[in-house]
Design an enzyme around this catalytic site. Structure first.
Site, mmCIF file in Angstrom:
data_model
loop_
_atom_site.group_PDB
_atom_site.id
_atom_site.type_symbol
_atom_site.label_atom_id
_atom_site.label_comp_id
_atom_site.label_asym_id
_atom_site.label_seq_id
_atom_site.Cartn_x
_atom_site.Cartn_y
_atom_site.Cartn_z
ATOM 1 N N ASP A 4 42.402 19.868 -77.618
ATOM 2 C CA ASP A 4 42.361 20.681 -78.823
ATOM 3 C C ASP A 4 43.283 20.120 -79.903
ATOM 4 O O ASP A 4 44.488 19.948 -79.671
ATOM 5 C CB ASP A 4 42.804 22.098 -78.470
ATOM 6 C CG ASP A 4 42.182 23.157 -79.351
ATOM 7 O OD1 ASP A 4 41.580 22.805 -80.365
ATOM 8 O OD2 ASP A 4 42.300 24.345 -79.010
ATOM 9 N N ASP A 5 42.731 19.816 -81.077
ATOM 10 C CA ASP A 5 43.504 19.390 -82.252
ATOM 11 C C ASP A 5 44.246 18.068 -82.048
ATOM 12 O O ASP A 5 45.274 17.819 -82.691
ATOM 13 C CB ASP A 5 44.516 20.461 -82.666
ATOM 14 C CG ASP A 5 43.860 21.690 -83.276
ATOM 15 O OD1 ASP A 5 42.618 21.729 -83.348
ATOM 16 O OD2 ASP A 5 44.585 22.617 -83.681
ATOM 17 N N CYS B 293 37.127 23.368 -84.242
ATOM 18 C CA CYS B 293 36.945 23.315 -82.796
ATOM 19 C C CYS B 293 35.678 23.983 -82.288
ATOM 20 O O CYS B 293 34.915 23.371 -81.535
ATOM 21 C CB CYS B 293 38.172 23.880 -82.094
ATOM 22 S SG CYS B 293 38.703 25.488 -82.690
ATOM 23 N N ARG C 21 32.631 22.227 -80.073
ATOM 24 C CA ARG C 21 32.343 22.633 -78.697
ATOM 25 C C ARG C 21 30.886 23.037 -78.535
ATOM 26 O O ARG C 21 30.245 22.737 -77.525
ATOM 27 C CB ARG C 21 33.283 23.777 -78.298
ATOM 28 C CG ARG C 21 34.721 23.322 -78.190
ATOM 29 C CD ARG C 21 35.737 24.458 -78.319
ATOM 30 N NE ARG C 21 37.035 23.856 -78.563
ATOM 31 C CZ ARG C 21 37.864 23.462 -77.599
ATOM 32 N NH1 ARG C 21 37.541 23.640 -76.327
ATOM 33 N NH2 ARG C 21 39.012 22.887 -77.897
ATOM 34 N N LYS D 59 39.803 26.474 -72.498
ATOM 35 C CA LYS D 59 39.436 27.206 -73.712
ATOM 36 C C LYS D 59 37.920 27.252 -73.879
ATOM 37 O O LYS D 59 37.265 26.222 -73.906
ATOM 38 C CB LYS D 59 40.092 26.519 -74.915
ATOM 39 C CG LYS D 59 39.583 26.978 -76.267
ATOM 40 C CD LYS D 59 40.288 26.251 -77.383
ATOM 41 C CE LYS D 59 39.607 26.476 -78.726
ATOM 42 N NZ LYS D 59 40.316 25.852 -79.839
ATOM 43 N N HIS E 232 36.070 29.725 -76.475
ATOM 44 C CA HIS E 232 36.004 29.850 -77.935
ATOM 45 C C HIS E 232 34.569 29.747 -78.476
ATOM 46 O O HIS E 232 34.341 29.224 -79.567
ATOM 47 C CB HIS E 232 36.898 28.796 -78.607
ATOM 48 C CG HIS E 232 37.428 29.235 -79.939
ATOM 49 N ND1 HIS E 232 37.878 28.358 -80.899
ATOM 50 C CD2 HIS E 232 37.569 30.469 -80.474
ATOM 51 C CE1 HIS E 232 38.294 29.022 -81.959
ATOM 52 N NE2 HIS E 232 38.114 30.308 -81.729
ATOM 53 N N HIS F 103 46.684 22.596 -79.397
ATOM 54 C CA HIS F 103 46.576 23.605 -80.449
ATOM 55 C C HIS F 103 47.884 24.389 -80.514
ATOM 56 O O HIS F 103 48.549 24.588 -79.500
ATOM 57 C CB HIS F 103 45.418 24.542 -80.119
ATOM 58 C CG HIS F 103 44.980 25.420 -81.256
ATOM 59 N ND1 HIS F 103 45.768 26.418 -81.785
ATOM 60 C CD2 HIS F 103 43.829 25.449 -81.975
ATOM 61 C CE1 HIS F 103 45.118 27.020 -82.774
ATOM 62 N NE2 HIS F 103 43.937 26.444 -82.903
ATOM 63 N N ASP G 238 38.428 17.625 -80.170
ATOM 64 C CA ASP G 238 37.421 18.443 -80.835
ATOM 65 C C ASP G 238 37.432 18.298 -82.347
ATOM 66 O O ASP G 238 36.442 18.605 -83.014
ATOM 67 C CB ASP G 238 37.564 19.914 -80.442
ATOM 68 C CG ASP G 238 38.934 20.497 -80.750
ATOM 69 O OD1 ASP G 238 39.814 19.762 -81.244
ATOM 70 O OD2 ASP G 238 39.140 21.700 -80.485
ATOM 71 N N ASN G 239 38.532 17.850 -82.930
ATOM 72 C CA ASN G 239 38.627 17.622 -84.371
ATOM 73 C C ASN G 239 39.912 16.863 -84.652
ATOM 74 O O ASN G 239 40.638 16.503 -83.722
ATOM 75 C CB ASN G 239 38.588 18.939 -85.171
ATOM 76 C CG ASN G 239 39.491 20.032 -84.634
ATOM 77 O OD1 ASN G 239 39.030 21.086 -84.206
ATOM 78 N ND2 ASN G 239 40.794 19.785 -84.626
ATOM 79 N N LYS H 168 42.438 18.430 -89.825
ATOM 80 C CA LYS H 168 41.481 19.411 -89.305
ATOM 81 C C LYS H 168 40.951 20.299 -90.425
ATOM 82 O O LYS H 168 41.704 20.715 -91.311
ATOM 83 C CB LYS H 168 42.193 20.278 -88.259
ATOM 84 C CG LYS H 168 41.425 21.478 -87.753
ATOM 85 C CD LYS H 168 42.294 22.273 -86.809
ATOM 86 C CE LYS H 168 41.620 23.556 -86.335
ATOM 87 N NZ LYS H 168 42.481 24.333 -85.411
#
Length: 770
Positions: free
Chosen positions: A46-47, A84, A88, A142, A144, A237, A347-348, A412
């Protein structure tokens, strides 16, 4: 990009785990496919910025990921969605983000097909296809991909992981959580009922334990069945947290400052061929220099604080690598490492949510649509050594986010490369192909069809009784086999009105919303020749007006095809929410000692409104403990009985306020907490016992956006404590010496400062789109 001619999906037949096909598989002659179907592990971080892993130029220790890269494929031109949830959704379905229902993260519900924030019923996930093809399917971490309003325990679970193809699930359904004290954990379809986290608990380790456990339990009963493991890290994140032992490893490593570290990463990238020799590092002002102070201009105190933020971030990335190492070691022990496909991706791009100076008060500036008033404290001064630990919710400064995204611009949620250009590694030792660098354009939606082709499993052709949505992604197996194969030609991007289109070597970008009068293709567009200028330093739009116009129009065409509209051209789109959420703001009675009420469900009772908490309690002279708690170290409130007296606590994003009343008489009585909105987004909190005010705290900031983050618990303070001092004395401080008879939340009217617009948003438009 479609799968190469003659290299279609091979279906399983006969004994599960064996490849069989009526024709030659895609493997190039004279090679042969492995005899058994491969296991698949997809690890999504994440991130994570483009340069945060060792193979992409980082100084952070990632030896296990380094080894994956050494014997696999390193993709230098991989792009994902700017945020994100959209990434996903595309990863799991092979469908473009908006067509998959995720034009934004799963915290909105304006009522349009591209923003449903739930996967379409007609879009099979890769887990559903693989399960139909004989795989065991596991997920940790996660999710989400479910509307906030459907995360609570009474909600429709049709969009939860088990209903979207996974046999087993353990993790956080929400967009993020604390790592030392997670706000809510779900196992399969149920909330995990844990009263108190043990000392040393750390979510990254727990997720890895659970993933290994799922594999172990499968192998106990079936030695051959292939598995698919989707491991979606909650790290890195915000709030960024790590273990002390890992933070200590990076002490002093970032004292040279962000410009020095960025230059060092860029040099390693060029030396390794991650970026071409002719690439240049964007300089200020293109490189967000107005948002990043010069390191040499900082005070010693500021440099120490900012370096600590990055030490913690580096430790968190290191811990991700450790999780990779533990999984690989498990596979080595069982002899499965060779025939396991391992994918590592982000994811980003890296996130600039921390702002110019970073924050030790994450929720004071994250997740709210309300503009804070003058004097709002967004970085409560706390000991820098607490950053990363359980007492503090932090996010690193923008200067370090720029380092994470080296060599690209922006962050992001941006459609510049810093928002969408991410690391991707694929390893499969048993594949009869040579790995190495690949510079072809690959998009996140390409991963599902690629993994299905590698596994030999056909994608489902229907779901929920209807034909499956066709995938927008295409298999890139040909790119694995041939460094000269063609990659993807075109892809659109959009996030809160920011637009982009990559087409061959060209990229058109519009980073501001067009006005309604300008239309979808209107506004100011920039143009970059990515072959000559991969880091977007030279806007050549003026030299190519016809190309700019043509690409803007093609973006519009792609947007119509992908249900991108309506654009957020006025900035109001995400203020709209369905009136069907209104019942979540009705009064509710809560049961003592049960798992906490889910975060969003709790917030609908308290955020941006006045409210009362009515508590009927029968006290003995020995009564002690928490009556009600809502929140954690990032912000919250609590009412407890201590030494016979009511104790009222209000945690204003890390600034503690406490008030104590007089000793209470034993026996039955009604205790009422009253929270009343005041001017300038502040409030007064008081506690009454049988109609007499006992204690009050006035003029404190209202808790907004994602705070309080941990939901409401009755009879104890679940998870991250609201008051660390009480926690050190009593841990979760369970109520004893009496009976909590009844707890009822009574919400008042919504604040005039609440920008939400409730309307009768039906699902008819979604039905038409389907």
């Amino acid at each position: 990009m479609a799968a190469p001619e003659g290299r279609g999906y091979e279906a399983f037949a006969g004994r599960v785990g064996e490849f069989t096909s009526a024709s030659e598989p895609w493997w190039p002659a004279p090679h042969r496919a492995p005899e058994k179907a491969p296991n698949i592990i997809v690890m999504l971080v994440d991130d994570l910025g483009f340069s945060d892993l060792g193979p992409f130029g980082s100084e952070i220790d990632t030896p296990h990921i380094d080894r994956l890269a050494a014997d696999g494929w390193v993709f230098t031109n991989y792009r994902t969605a700017p945020m994100c949830s959209p990434a996903r959704a595309a990863l799991l379905t092979g469908v473009n983000p908006h067509r998959a229902g995720f034009g934004f993260v799963a915290h909105i519900d304006p009522g349009y097909p591209g923003f449903t924030c739930e996967l379409p019923a007609q879009a099979p996930t890769i887990a559903e296809s693989l399960r139909a093809g004989g795989y065991a399917t596991f997920m940790v971490g996660k999710w989400h991909l479910t509307l906030e309003s459907r995360l609570h325990d009474g909600a429709d679970r049709s969009s939860w992981p088990l209903q979207r193809g996974f046999d087993r699930y353990f993790g956080s359904m929400d967009g993020f959580t604390a790592l030392h004290h997670p706000h809510r954990l779900v196992q399969d379809n149920s909330v995990v009922d844990i009263r108190e986290f043990p000392d040393g608990f750390f979510l990254t380790d727990e997720l890895t334990d659970r993933a290994i456990g799922m594999i172990d339990e499968l192998r106990t009963s079936d030695a051959d069945k292939p598995f698919f493991l989707y491991y979606a890290h909650t790290s890195v994140h915000g709030p960024i947290q790590a273990k002390d032992v890992d933070i200590d490893k990076y002490r002093g490593r970032y004292e040279a400052g962000w410009n020095t570290l960025r230059a060092e990463r860029f040099a390693r990238q060029r030396a390794r061929g991650i970026v071409p020799d002719h690439a240049t590092l964007p300089a200020d002002p293109l490189a967000d220099g107005d948002r990043i102070p010069a390191w040499d201009d900082l005070s010693d105190e500021e440099r120490r604080l900012f370096a600590r933020h990055m030490e913690v971030y580096a430790a968190a990335v290191d811990e991700i690598d450790q999780s990779v190492g533990r999984l690989l070691a498990r596979l080595e022990r069982s002899g499965e490492r060779e025939n396991t496909i391992v994918v590592i991706a982000s994811d980003n791009g890296g996130s600039a949510e921390g702002g110019r100076s970073g924050t030790r008060s994450y929720f004071a500036q994250f997740g709210s649509d309300v503009e804070p008033m003058d004097g709002w404290e967004t970085d409560v001064p706390r000991d820098p050594d607490e950053i990363g630990g359980p007492r503090l919710f932090a996010q690193y400064p923008t200067g370090w986010a720029r380092v994470s995204n080296t060599p690209f611009r922006s962050f992001k949620s941006s459609t510049y490369e810093g928002g969408v250009h991410a690391p991707l590694i694929l390893s499969w030792r048993a594949a009869p192909l040579a790995g190495g660098l690949r510079d072809q354009f690959v998009f996140v939606a390409d991963l599902a069809p690629t993994l299905l082709e590698l596994s030999g499993v056909a994608p489902l052709t229907e779901r929920a009784g209807a034909p499956a949505l066709p995938m927008d992604g295409g298999s890139v197996v040909s790119v694995l086999a041939d460094p000269a194969a063609e990659g993807r030609e075109r892809q659109y991007f959009e996030c809160v009105g920011r637009r982009a289109l990559v087409e061959g070597r060209w990229k058109a970008v519009s980073v501001t919303r067009p006005t309604p009068a300008e239309g979808a293709a209107g506004g100011v567009w920039e143009l970059y020749d990515l072959a000559a200028d991969p880091t977007e330093t030279r806007d050549v739009a003026e030299a190519h007006p016809e190309r700019v116009a043509a690409m803007a129009e093609r973006w519009r065409t792609e947007a119509w095809r992908n249900t991108v509209f309506p654009l957020d051209d006025t900035g109001d789109l995400f203020r709209f929410r369905p009136a069907t959420e209104e019942p979540l703001s009705e009064p509710v009675e809560l049961i003592p000692f049960r798992p906490p009420l889910e975060r969003f469900r709790s917030a609908k009772l308290t955020v941006l409104r006045s409210f009362d908490i009515e508590i009927d309690v029968d006290l003995t002279p020995e009564a002690s403990g928490v009556l009600v708690a809502h929140g954690d170290q990032g912000g919250g409130y609590l009412l407890a009985v201590e030494h016979g007296a009511p104790v009222l606590v209000y945690n204003a994003y890390g600034v503690m306020h406490r008030a104590r009343g007089a000793a209470l008489n034993p026996g039955a009585q009604r205790v009422v907490v009253r929270v009343r909105e005041q001017d300038d987004l502040r409030c007064r909190v008081s506690v009454e016992c049988d109609g007499v005010e006992q204690a009050a705290i006035a003029g404190v900031p209202m808790l907004l956006g994602m705070a309080p983050f941990t939901g409401i618990s009755v009879g104890y303070d679940y998870g991250g404590p609201v008051d660390w001092a009480l926690y050190e004395q009593y841990r979760t401080f369970p109520f004893t010496g009496g009976e909590i008879v009844r707890v009822r939340y009574v919400p008042g009217a919504r604040s005039a400062e609440d920008p939400t617009i409730l309307r009768a948003v039906g699902r008819a438009v979604q039905a038409l789109a389907d």
